[in-house]
Enzyme design. Structure first.
Site, short mmCIF file in Angstrom:
data_model
loop_
_atom_site.label_atom_id
_atom_site.label_comp_id
_atom_site.label_asym_id
_atom_site.label_seq_id
_atom_site.Cartn_x
_atom_site.Cartn_y
_atom_site.Cartn_z
N ARG A 1 -0.87 12.97 10.29
CA ARG A 1 -1.62 11.64 9.81
C ARG A 1 0.13 10.38 10.11
O ARG A 1 0.24 10.75 9.68
CB ARG A 1 -2.02 11.61 8.61
CG ARG A 1 -3.72 12.54 8.14
CD ARG A 1 -4.17 12.77 6.53
NE ARG A 1 -5.49 12.94 7.06
CZ ARG A 1 -6.09 13.76 6.19
NH1 ARG A 1 -5.61 14.11 4.49
NH2 ARG A 1 -7.16 14.17 6.48
N ILE B 1 9.65 -5.94 -11.49
CA ILE B 1 10.44 -4.44 -11.22
C ILE B 1 10.27 -5.04 -9.73
O ILE B 1 10.91 -4.85 -8.74
CB ILE B 1 8.97 -3.42 -10.78
CG1 ILE B 1 7.85 -4.21 -11.03
CG2 ILE B 1 9.02 -2.99 -11.84
CD1 ILE B 1 6.51 -3.66 -10.43
N ASP B 2 10.02 -6.63 -10.15
CA ASP B 2 9.86 -7.05 -7.94
C ASP B 2 11.70 -7.74 -8.20
O ASP B 2 11.53 -7.27 -6.98
CB ASP B 2 9.19 -9.04 -7.75
CG ASP B 2 7.40 -8.33 -8.75
OD1 ASP B 2 7.31 -6.78 -8.72
OD2 ASP B 2 6.97 -9.58 -8.86
N LYS C 1 -0.36 -13.39 -19.73
CA LYS C 1 -1.36 -14.57 -19.46
C LYS C 1 -0.97 -15.72 -21.02
O LYS C 1 -1.10 -15.26 -21.32
CB LYS C 1 -2.65 -14.22 -19.67
CG LYS C 1 -3.13 -13.04 -18.51
CD LYS C 1 -4.49 -12.73 -18.95
CE LYS C 1 -5.25 -11.50 -18.13
NZ LYS C 1 -5.00 -10.83 -18.78
N ARG D 1 -3.98 7.76 6.63
CA ARG D 1 -4.52 7.47 4.98
C ARG D 1 -3.50 6.43 4.01
O ARG D 1 -2.82 6.15 4.92
CB ARG D 1 -4.52 8.50 4.65
CG ARG D 1 -5.73 9.81 4.53
CD ARG D 1 -7.10 9.56 4.13
NE ARG D 1 -7.78 10.54 5.02
CZ ARG D 1 -8.27 10.63 5.98
NH1 ARG D 1 -8.68 9.47 6.82
NH2 ARG D 1 -9.49 11.74 6.16
N MET E 1 4.00 -2.49 -5.12
CA MET E 1 3.88 -3.85 -5.84
C MET E 1 5.38 -5.04 -5.39
O MET E 1 5.94 -4.47 -4.11
CB MET E 1 3.77 -3.94 -6.77
CG MET E 1 2.53 -3.31 -7.98
SD MET E 1 2.79 -3.26 -9.72
CE MET E 1 1.36 -3.94 -10.00
N GLY E 2 4.96 -5.74 -6.19
CA GLY E 2 6.73 -6.47 -5.01
C GLY E 2 6.30 -8.38 -5.50
O GLY E 2 6.79 -8.85 -5.17
N GLN F 1 3.85 1.79 -10.72
CA GLN F 1 5.41 1.80 -10.85
C GLN F 1 6.09 0.95 -12.19
O GLN F 1 7.26 0.93 -11.75
CB GLN F 1 5.61 0.71 -9.86
CG GLN F 1 5.27 1.56 -7.76
CD GLN F 1 4.76 0.04 -7.43
OE1 GLN F 1 5.76 0.08 -6.21
NE2 GLN F 1 3.88 -0.13 -7.20
O1 F6P Z 1 5.30 -8.93 -11.57
C1 F6P Z 1 4.82 -7.32 -11.85
C2 F6P Z 1 3.91 -6.79 -10.89
O2 F6P Z 1 3.90 -5.78 -11.37
C3 F6P Z 1 3.54 -7.29 -9.37
O3 F6P Z 1 4.46 -6.80 -8.32
C4 F6P Z 1 1.89 -7.45 -9.40
O4 F6P Z 1 1.47 -8.55 -8.55
C5 F6P Z 1 2.15 -7.97 -10.80
O5 F6P Z 1 2.71 -7.85 -11.98
C6 F6P Z 1 0.32 -7.08 -11.28
O6 F6P Z 1 0.23 -7.98 -12.50
P1 F6P Z 1 -0.78 -7.45 -13.38
O7 F6P Z 1 -0.45 -6.28 -14.31
O8 F6P Z 1 -1.71 -8.45 -14.05
O9 F6P Z 1 -1.94 -6.55 -12.53
#
Ligand code: F6P
Length: 361
Positions: A175, A139-140, A77, A276, A182-183, A284
């Site tokens: 199930r 990580i993305d 931020k 589920r 994430m990503g 992650q």
């Molecule tokens: O860009 C890295 C990441 O972990 C994304 O995979 C995810 O959408 C985002 O950041 C989450 O952001 P925050 O930590 O602000 O919730």
């Protein structure tokens, strides 16, 4: 003697401390420089006195290589060009950040970040004539010109372990298990996890899917006599009509999460299967880096310091064809690297019989 600063910007990930360690070791042992770790990304340079600590060799012994998170703190931020003030307005505080660099009497800055943080750092460097080298982490894994960014491989390792743990419970209860990973806007984590963890279906934002195809795949698995199915879903996948599960933060950035609940309901509606879902989230990002991230972090850290020594600035270190290289920062952040829908990993997944939801029935 030179004084260099190092900061971590954007979302944290595993391997950041390994970079800090490598930079510190190389700068002190090879060149005899001083290294300053700046707190919380560019925020540290805004503070007065500047928020930073001197890093010496004593930081590099012990646990740093193994430790998750970042000892410097980070933030995704507070873009200094549109900095949110307490009264709700926004102000350009970029010159204050630049002043912070000079107050620390830095000769160069090594910035670790994804595309967003690197873009901000580059604009600061251009505005203030600062000497900047960047190191890719996310990580993305969506930065171009590098085969991998720090943090991705550990995130995939964590997600694969989650799938390993979901498989036996799925099989015990007949199930369908959905794992949401994430990503942001790229499906790299979901794709790699789905292949490594033996998923039946992978949904990624780069490939539009149809629920009828997903349901068909689940039904056919049951007809073949298997009582469970595994799905991996990227957080940026939308509903069939394209609505994303997201909330907007104060700076207008989307935060994804929760699409797996919609998918679970739809799977149950269409197949009758008990379903589920697990939203893996920040698990992650934390924890110890796996060896690939430690090695890459070490390679990147050493190379970044060597670039500073050579006076090569405005460069991002990168990994290409089994070698460390460096590329103009603008080039790296200018090209977004989504999943190549015709690439080897998607072809491999299809070759294994994994569905993406776009197959012809
Ligand atoms: O860009 C890295 C990441 O972990 C994304 O995979 C995810 O959408 C985002 O950041 C989450 O952001 P925050 O930590 O602000 O919730």
């Amino acid at each position: 003697m030179k004084r260099i600063g190092i900061l971590t910007g954007g979302g944290d990930c595993a391997g950041l401390n390994a970079i800090i360690r490598a930079v510190t070791l190389r700068a002190i042992q090879e060149y005899g420089w001083e290294v300053y770790g700046i707190y919380q990304g560019t925020h540290g340079l805004l503070r007065r006195p500047v928020g930073a600590m001197k890093l010496d060799l004593s930081f590099c012994t012990g646990n740093l290589l193994r430790q998750g998170g970042t000892i410097l703190g980070s933030t995704n931020k507070g873009d200094p060009f549109v900095y949110p003030m307490t009264d709700g307005t926004f102000k350009d505080v970029s010159m204050d950040v630049i002043e912070g660099y000079h107050l620390l009497r830095l000769d160069a800055l090594i910035g670790i970040g994804g595309d967003g943080s690197q873009d901000i750092l580059r604009r600061l460097a251009q505005r203030g004539n600062l000497n900047l080298v960047t190191i890719p982490k996310t990580i993305d894994d969506d930065l171009s010109h590098t085969e991998h960014s720090i943090g991705f491989m550990t995130a995939v390792d964590v997600a694969t372990e989650a799938l390993d743990r979901l498989q036996p419970t799925a099989a015990s209860h007949d199930r369908v298990m959905i794992l949401e990973v994430m990503g942001r806007d790229a499906g790299h984590i979901a794709l790699a996890t789905g292949i490594a963890g033996g998923a039946d279906i992978i949904l990624i934002p780069e490939i539009p899917y149809q629920m009828a195809v997903v349901a068909h795949r689940i039904n056919s698995i049951r007809e073949q006599g298997r009582n469970f199915a595994l799905m991996v879903v990227s957080e940026a996948v939308g509903t069939e009509t394209g609505e994303k599960a997201k909330v907007m933060d104060r700076e207008g950035r989307a935060r994804y999460g929760g699409i797996s609940q919609y998918l679970a309901d739809r799977v149950t509606d269409l197949t009758g299967a008990e379903t589920r879902f697990t939203v893996l989230g920040h698990v992650q990002r934390g924890g110890q880096p796996i060896f690939q991230d430690r090695v890459l972090a070490s390679v990147f850290g050493v190379h970044a310091v060597d670039l500073v020594a050579q006076g090569k600035f405005d460069r991002m270190v990168a990994w290409q064809n089994r070698k460390v290289v460096d590329v103009p920062i603008q080039q790296a952040i200018g090209g977004y690297q989504a999943v190549d829908v015709k690439g080897s990993l998607v072809n491999t997944a299809r070759g294994l019989g994994i569905y993406f939801g776009d197959e012809k029935n």
